[in-house]
Enzyme design. Structure first.
Site, PDB file in Angstrom:
ATOM      1  N   GLY A   1      18.867 -33.328 -29.510  1.00  0.00           N
ATOM      2  CA  GLY A   1      17.383 -33.252 -30.460  1.00  0.00           C
ATOM      3  C   GLY A   1      16.585 -34.291 -29.960  1.00  0.00           C
ATOM      4  O   GLY A   1      16.877 -34.922 -29.103  1.00  0.00           O
ATOM      5  N   GLY A   2      15.783 -34.749 -31.826  1.00  0.00           N
ATOM      6  CA  GLY A   2      14.729 -35.401 -31.390  1.00  0.00           C
ATOM      7  C   GLY A   2      15.317 -36.652 -31.495  1.00  0.00           C
ATOM      8  O   GLY A   2      14.948 -38.186 -31.128  1.00  0.00           O
TER       9      GLY A   2
ATOM     10  N   GLY B   1       9.211 -49.639   5.409  1.00  0.00           N
ATOM     11  CA  GLY B   1       8.435 -49.078   4.247  1.00  0.00           C
ATOM     12  C   GLY B   1       9.254 -50.329   3.197  1.00  0.00           C
ATOM     13  O   GLY B   1       9.029 -50.776   2.013  1.00  0.00           O
ATOM     14  N   ALA B   2      10.727 -49.935   3.864  1.00  0.00           N
ATOM     15  CA  ALA B   2      11.254 -50.508   2.457  1.00  0.00           C
ATOM     16  C   ALA B   2      11.319 -51.616   2.632  1.00  0.00           C
ATOM     17  O   ALA B   2      10.970 -52.918   2.071  1.00  0.00           O
ATOM     18  CB  ALA B   2      12.904 -50.100   2.707  1.00  0.00           C
TER      19      ALA B   2
END
Ligand code: HXC
Length: 513
Positions: free
Chosen positions: A169-170, A403-404
């Site tokens: 949970g938290g 792009g790399a």
């Protein structure tokens, strides 16, 4: 009345606090193969250095807790690791499953304040069932106070979380906001929604390990940066990490000593196969470049197509970002992008120079990658490199395509120094792909298509796929002999120890998330 009455009373109260949830709960913890909070702190901190704060803090009397919770299920304060101060807390599973009530949250928040204001690394040892149910909204509120401080001090002090039991949970979000998460095999799990609630709500039956064990988080989700087999090894990993980190974000002027003959690495002439399609293990290259046995890998089993981690170079901390040709040809995908960007941003916060070892054909093609957001994720790499103002050095070992090439710390993105090995190919794409796009028709109509194709590939390679075109245009600072790589890196850092790079003032940028 004698003072000794009070002394005895204090001693009794301390004993009661130190007993945590009592003998029965402690032995349950041991049966599960887990240490108690105090045992963990004893192992982590230098002997005799722990100074506990707020040991008598306890729950408000109007809560529905059945027993009195001395310490409120958390032990914390400050101490030293290898002589350096740290602030630390350890949740005590023997008290209501380490669940976080109002006062536990307040204690953790005050330890975070102590760390942030005094500029010490902050370490949390987590073993918790999440928000203490019977304390209702007060526990939720307490989580908020912790999260707020995790964010407030992010980039000011290094923050490390070690998951040593359930983190439910938290209890997951403070670790997620810290810089590094270490998990212990078999005994630690992280999930927002536990298996019981999962079954109730979704009908899916799954055990805690399959839902959120260390294998899931180190290999699939990427939440865990380091996994160790035992609690002691996990705590040792924290000690190792801290050797690389400055205590806070203030720059330390580390003057690196100049290189000498012993920094030549002849083995580097043999380790990278000349054929650009043959795989090899980038870790062998890293070993040759950094100080002996100094490399610590982060996210070792997540996005294995790239390797990131800390090492020492002539005694100075550096962060390494590398393609791993052994997995998916070192290509960049969604997970690799997240892994690289997060690592760069940590290095930049804490003035750790970044060395990029590049050998990549590009972003990995694939419908799934496109649909799941490689554009958004890949942009994180570009953003993180362009934003970083620490010394940034790239060595192109073999391929740097498309792009790399741009994304992985190219000169245009602000690299301080880009080196290339003589066999490097720097181009929009590989020769084979380029020829089939540019010359397909020409090849088809010729008398010997195979021969024509090979000639065109050769011509493309000579014209584009070499390091000299980029070097002639200033995009590569130098083409170097591979055995001189360590020397070149040390020489670069020698000149950059005092690097200053001002940026336009703004509130903060907006990194693609
Ligand atoms: C109060 C808790 C508790 C909790 C455990 N305990 N979790 N008490 N609040 N959240 C208590 C148990 O009642 C038990 O008390 C003792 O701790 C040990 O728990 P066990 O269940 O016996 O241990 P184990 O079998 O090891 O299981 C551990 C566990 C399980 C997996 C963590 O207890 C569990 O599923 N707890 C609930 C997890 C969860 O859903 N938490 C989310 C809360 S909501 P006794 O007296 O019997 O020894 C939340 C949202 C916050 O956190 C969002 C903030 C942003």
């Amino acid at each position: 009345m004698s003072i000794f009455k009070y002394i005895k009373e204090l001693a009794n109260k301390r004993e009661e606090v130190e007993a945590g949830g009592g003998e029965e709960q402690t032995s349950k913890q041991h049966v599960k193969g887990k240490w108690t909070a105090r045992e963990r702190l004893n192992y982590l901190l230098d002997e005799g250095s722990f100074v506990e704060i707020q040991p008598f803090l306890t729950e408000r009397k109007n809560t529905e807790n059945k027993v009195s919770l001395n310490g409120d299920g958390v032990v914390g304060g400050y101490g030293k690791i290898n002589g350096k101060p740290v602030c630390v807390y350890a949740q005590d599973f023997t008290v209501y499953g380490g669940s976080l009530g109002e006062m536990q949250g307040k204690k953790i928040a005050s330890i975070l304040d102590l760390a942030g204001k005094n500029r010490f690394p902050f370490i949390g040892l987590i073993d918790s069932g999440g928000a203490r149910i019977q304390e209702g909204v007060s526990s939720l509120d307490s989580y908020g106070h912790i999260f707020y401080r995790n964010v407030l001090y992010s980039g000011i002090i290094p923050q490390i979380s070690v998951i040593m039991g359930p983190s439910a949970g938290g209890a997951v979000y403070s670790p997620a906001l810290t810089d590094f998460i270490v998990m212990v095999e078999k005994t630690s799990q992280m999930f927002v929604t536990g298996p019981k609630v999962m079954q109730e709500v979704t009908g899916v039956q799954i055990n805690p390990e399959e839902l959120g064990g260390s294998a899931v988080h180190s290999q699939k989700s990427g939440n865990a940066h380091i996994v160790k087999a035992t609690e002691s090894e996990a705590l040792d990993a924290v000690k190792d990490l801290l050797m690389f980190f400055p205590p806070d974000h203030n720059p330390e002027k580390v003057v690196i000593s100049p290189p000498d003959k012993t920094d030549e690495r002849p083995k580097l002439l043999e380790l990278v196969p000349a054929d650009s399609k043959t795989a090899y293990d980038i870790r062998r290259i890293i070993e040759q470049i950094v100080d002996i046995d100094s490399f610590i890998e982060i996210h070792e089993k997540f996005a294995k197509n790239v390797v990131v981690g800390f090492a020492k170079l002539k005694g100075s901390t550096v962060g390494l970002v590398c393609n791993q040709p052994k997995y998916r040809a070192g290509g960049l995908d969604i997970d690799a992008s997240d892994k690289i960007a997060r690592f760069i941003r940590f290095c930049d916060c804490f003035h750790i120079s970044i060395i990029t070892l590049e050998d990549v054909t590009g972003f990995l093609p694939g419908v799934r990658q496109e649909h799941e957001g490689i554009i958004r994720h890949g942009a994180k790499i570009v953003y993180a490199y362009a934003e970083a103002t620490v010394p940034k050095i790239t060595v192109i070992l073999r391929k740097a395509y498309g792009g790399a090439y741009v994304a992985l710390n190219s000169k245009a993105l602000g690299a301080d120094m880009v080196f290339a090995w003589p066999q490097a190919e720097i181009a929009v794409m590989g020769p084979e792909g380029a020829v089939s796009i540019l010359n397909n028709e020409e090849i088809k109509i010729g008398s010997n298509p195979q021969e024509a194709r090979e000639e065109m590939i050769k011509a493309y390679r000579e014209k584009h796929a070499n390091p000299y075109t980029a070097a002639a245009l200033g995009m590569v600072d130098d083409v170097i002999f591979p055995d001189q790589t360590r020397i070149k890196l040390i020489q670069s850092l020698e000149i950059m120890y005092n690097k200053q790079e001002e940026r336009p003032k703004k509130k903060h940028g907006n990194i693609p998330l």
